[in-house]
Design a protein around this motif. Structure first.
Motif, mmCIF file in Angstrom:
data_model
loop_
_atom_site.group_PDB
_atom_site.id
_atom_site.type_symbol
_atom_site.label_atom_id
_atom_site.label_comp_id
_atom_site.label_asym_id
_atom_site.label_seq_id
_atom_site.Cartn_x
_atom_site.Cartn_y
_atom_site.Cartn_z
ATOM 1 N N UNK A 224 61.782 0.554 39.108
ATOM 2 C CA UNK A 224 61.987 -0.227 37.890
ATOM 3 C C UNK A 224 62.985 -1.353 38.149
ATOM 4 N N UNK A 228 61.636 -5.181 38.087
ATOM 5 C CA UNK A 228 62.113 -5.991 36.971
ATOM 6 C C UNK A 228 63.183 -6.993 37.369
ATOM 7 N N UNK A 229 63.611 -6.960 38.636
ATOM 8 C CA UNK A 229 64.678 -7.866 39.051
ATOM 9 C C UNK A 229 64.259 -9.319 38.881
ATOM 10 N N UNK A 230 65.206 -10.123 38.446
ATOM 11 C CA UNK A 230 64.972 -11.557 38.357
ATOM 12 C C UNK A 230 66.029 -12.336 39.141
ATOM 13 N N UNK A 231 67.276 -11.880 39.037
ATOM 14 C CA UNK A 231 68.383 -12.640 39.643
ATOM 15 C C UNK A 231 68.203 -12.823 41.149
ATOM 16 N N UNK A 234 64.982 -14.924 41.941
ATOM 17 C CA UNK A 234 65.040 -16.370 41.723
ATOM 18 C C UNK A 234 66.039 -17.013 42.695
ATOM 19 N N UNK A 245 58.285 -11.531 38.343
ATOM 20 C CA UNK A 245 59.130 -11.936 37.206
ATOM 21 C C UNK A 245 59.450 -13.429 37.271
ATOM 22 N N UNK A 248 56.316 -15.371 36.384
ATOM 23 C CA UNK A 248 56.091 -15.323 34.937
ATOM 24 C C UNK A 248 56.966 -16.349 34.233
ATOM 25 N N UNK A 249 58.238 -16.369 34.602
ATOM 26 C CA UNK A 249 59.153 -17.323 33.987
ATOM 27 C C UNK A 249 58.705 -18.763 34.251
ATOM 28 N N UNK A 252 55.680 -19.533 31.984
ATOM 29 C CA UNK A 252 56.054 -19.702 30.577
ATOM 30 C C UNK A 252 56.809 -21.010 30.369
ATOM 31 N N UNK A 264 50.381 -16.988 28.580
ATOM 32 C CA UNK A 264 51.752 -16.481 28.742
ATOM 33 C C UNK A 264 51.816 -14.987 28.447
ATOM 34 N N UNK A 268 52.645 -11.920 30.912
ATOM 35 C CA UNK A 268 53.781 -11.039 30.639
ATOM 36 C C UNK A 268 53.346 -9.577 30.669
ATOM 37 N N UNK A 271 52.828 -8.484 34.214
ATOM 38 C CA UNK A 271 54.107 -8.248 34.890
ATOM 39 C C UNK A 271 54.756 -6.950 34.417
ATOM 40 N N UNK A 272 54.488 -6.565 33.167
ATOM 41 C CA UNK A 272 55.135 -5.379 32.602
ATOM 42 C C UNK A 272 54.368 -4.090 32.901
ATOM 43 N N UNK A 275 55.725 -1.051 35.392
ATOM 44 C CA UNK A 275 56.863 -0.253 34.926
ATOM 45 C C UNK A 275 56.519 0.481 33.635
#
Lengths: 297, 291
Positions: A224, A228-231, A234, A245, A248-249, A252, A264, A268, A271-272, A275
């Motif tokens: 998970x 779900x990581x974004x930081x 990116x 993720x 997806x960003x 959008x 979008x 989403x 991507x979800x 999890x």
């Protein structure tokens, strides 16, 4: 206190109790609607045509169900200049998550075994230092990590992202296994040692077979987290290696062309899905992982 | 030799992870701390110049906004999530027949990526076709709900989505806490005719103090690290109205090319987390030692 009113009030209170029960269920149901509504809106929007979205109601069911948005989201939507949908990025996330989960869980199991069962001087301090590493805001390591990945020649690559996720995942996985193994009496190791079993053999044939529940917790937690990581995604990826993720960003927030809300939403949901699926199948273990760091077992 | 190896094997096995943590957590924090004291801009410099970056940081109106937003966001997000979580937990604790299903529904947002949550709420809250448009369509022509694009309101849109995501988790924490209260005491209180609400306020809730602390720590930690949700919902905008320390740091590090500012803002975030986590971890570890 109750003496005076007890018997005459009895029937009335039974009636009141039923009303109270109904009220309770209604409130709980309303909250269920609150939590489910965004998901409902996502799914229905993704099944509508753009025309219907523009003219229709936000919470209305689709008049005509179309899967066009899903097709576009999966293989055609544009993330910046590339227009291949989320599909390649979905697979990137899989390629990052699977090794990331396996390696960090294995390391966590061994670490937890050592810290809980082979207590040597300083083991508690090592554990405290590792535990603290779980809680740092990752912003504080972003800059040096970016430079190090560059020096190692794995900046912007999938192995680079796996490396980062393993490094910052072992604190949690170690915590899970340590807290699990600490409940197993130390006499077990002592007895096995008397019988001549080695460190690795005790781990392999006594501890690992006992560990299934905590392995599941660790795998679900890490999966998970990484999915779900974004930081990190990116910060440490480049065009072509981004996780889902980030893609997806980008979809959008891409400003070119007509805003396709249905695409979008489909992207989403895609991507979800992994999890969500894990949560539906193994929610119990997911919650155990969530609470492991915050509530003492 | 083999014997030495066997007896030191536990340490040898633990060593790589420990060394990795030393370098990638503590070494890296040290690097960031060092660079935050230099004049680094696009490239890091290593000559210490004192607190110049922190002075720039506290003079920056953008950082000021980020900190104010952190207070608003942190306060409301933590407060409302805890109150809502507690209420839901107490309601669910009344022998509800469908408890399992309801719990699953309340908690699923926690399994979602913040980017997904942000995407969903961005669509729901967009003034053109979202809730505002829908309610206007019902005949309330003057209804406005433009939080997402209103610089004074956008931070509340983020709070709304953040609460949606994590209140179910707080509910689960509190529910576990309610279940761990000694049932004998509760039954005794009920036999004495003490009304249920008094049992909650006088016995059950006070005994859950450690859970309140845990929930607070987890939420505070999530609040300080909040990054994805802001990026997905507002991108920090309109302007930089919804910047939080995490988005400020990211903007400085990766789009403004101001490493000094990125490092100093990261250090402030670190110190805030430090102030919250260290006393907590200390008490936790001390308790475990007692066992």
């Amino acid at each position: 206190m109750t003496d005076a009113t007890f018997s005459p009030a009895r029937r009335q209170s039974a009636l009141g109790k039923t009303a109270l029960r109904w009220g309770l269920y209604i409130i709980l149901a309303l909250f269920a609607v609150y939590y489910l509504l965004p998901l409902f809106v996502m799914v229905t929007t993704s099944l509508k045509s753009l025309e219907e979205i523009r003219t229709g109601d936000l919470v209305a069911l689709p008049r005509e169900i179309t899967f066009d948005a899903w097709r576009t989201a999966w293989s055609e939507a544009c993330t910046g200049i590339q227009c291949e949908g989320v599909r390649p990025y979905f697979w990137n996330s899989v390629l990052i998550a699977v090794p990331g989960v396996v390696i960090s869980t294995l390391l966590g199991a061994v670490n937890g075994y050592v810290i809980a069962q082979w207590r040597f001087k300083g083991a508690n301090i090592i554990f405290a230092l590792m535990l603290f590493g779980c809680f740092i805001p990752f912003q504080v390591v972003l800059l040096p990590m970016a430079r190090l990945l560059g020096m190692m020649g794995i900046a912007g690559t999938i192995p680079g992202l796996i490396f980062v996720h393993v490094i910052y995942g072992i604190g949690f996985t170690t915590l899970f296994f340590r807290n699990y193994y600490v409940t197993i009496p130390q006499e077990l190791v002592k007895a096995a040692k008397v019988d001549g079993a080695t460190f690795l053999r005790i781990f392999w044939s006594i501890f690992l077979p006992l560990s299934l529940p905590i392995i599941v917790v660790s795998i679900i937690w890490q999966f998970t987290q990484i999915w779900n990581d974004f930081l990190f995604g990116v910060s440490f990826s480049q065009a072509g290696t981004q996780p889902v993720t980030v893609a997806l960003n980008n979809i959008v927030n891409s400003t070119t062309g007509v805003k396709e809300y249905n695409v979008d939403m489909a992207a989403a949901i895609i991507a979800a899905l992994p999890t969500l699926l894990v949560y539906v199948v193994a929610g119990k273990y997911f919650i155990r992982g969530l609470t492991a760091g915050s509530v003492k077992g | 030799m083999a014997k030495w190896f066997e007896s030191h094997l536990p340490k040898i096995v633990l060593a790589p992870s420990f060394i990795a943590v030393l370098i990638f957590v503590y070494g890296f924090i040290g690097w960031t701390a060092w660079v935050s004291l230099t004049r680094s801009r696009l490239l890091p410099k290593y000559e210490i110049e004192g607190f110049i970056q922190y002075e720039r940081l506290f003079d920056s109106p953008r950082w000021d906004t980020a900190i104010t937003n952190l207070y608003i966001f942190g306060g409301l997000y933590i407060g409302i999530s805890m109150v809502l979580g507690l209420i839901l937990a107490i309601l669910l604790d009344q022998n509800i027949r469908t408890e399992g299903a309801i719990r699953t529904i309340y908690l699923y947002p926690m399994a979602l990526s913040m980017i997904v949550t942000g995407t969903a709420w961005k669509w729901i809250l967009n003034p053109g076709l979202g809730v505002q448009n829908m309610v206007q369509g019902w005949g309330f022509e003057n209804f406005t709900f433009d939080w997402l694009v209103n610089p004074d309101r956008a931070i509340y849109a983020i709070i709304l989505a953040a609460i949606w995501q994590s209140s179910g988790f707080v509910m689960a924490l509190f529910l576990a806490g309610l279940r761990s209260v000694d049932t004998e005491i509760i039954r005794a209180a009920q036999v004495d005719g003490i009304p249920t609400w008094r049992v909650y306020t006088a016995i059950i809730i006070p005994s859950m103090a450690p859970i309140f602390l845990s929930a607070f720590i987890v939420l505070a930690h999530l609040a300080i690290k909040s990054f994805d949700l802001v990026i997905a919902l507002t991108g920090g905008g309109p302007g930089y109205a919804t910047d939080l320390p995490a988005t400020y740091m990211y903007a400085m590090a990766f789009s403004r090319g101001d490493i000094g500012q990125a490092a100093s803002s990261a250090m402030i975030m670190m110190l805030v987390v430090f102030a919250i986590i260290v006393p907590y971890l200390y008490s936790e570890l001390r308790v475990t030692k007692h066992d």
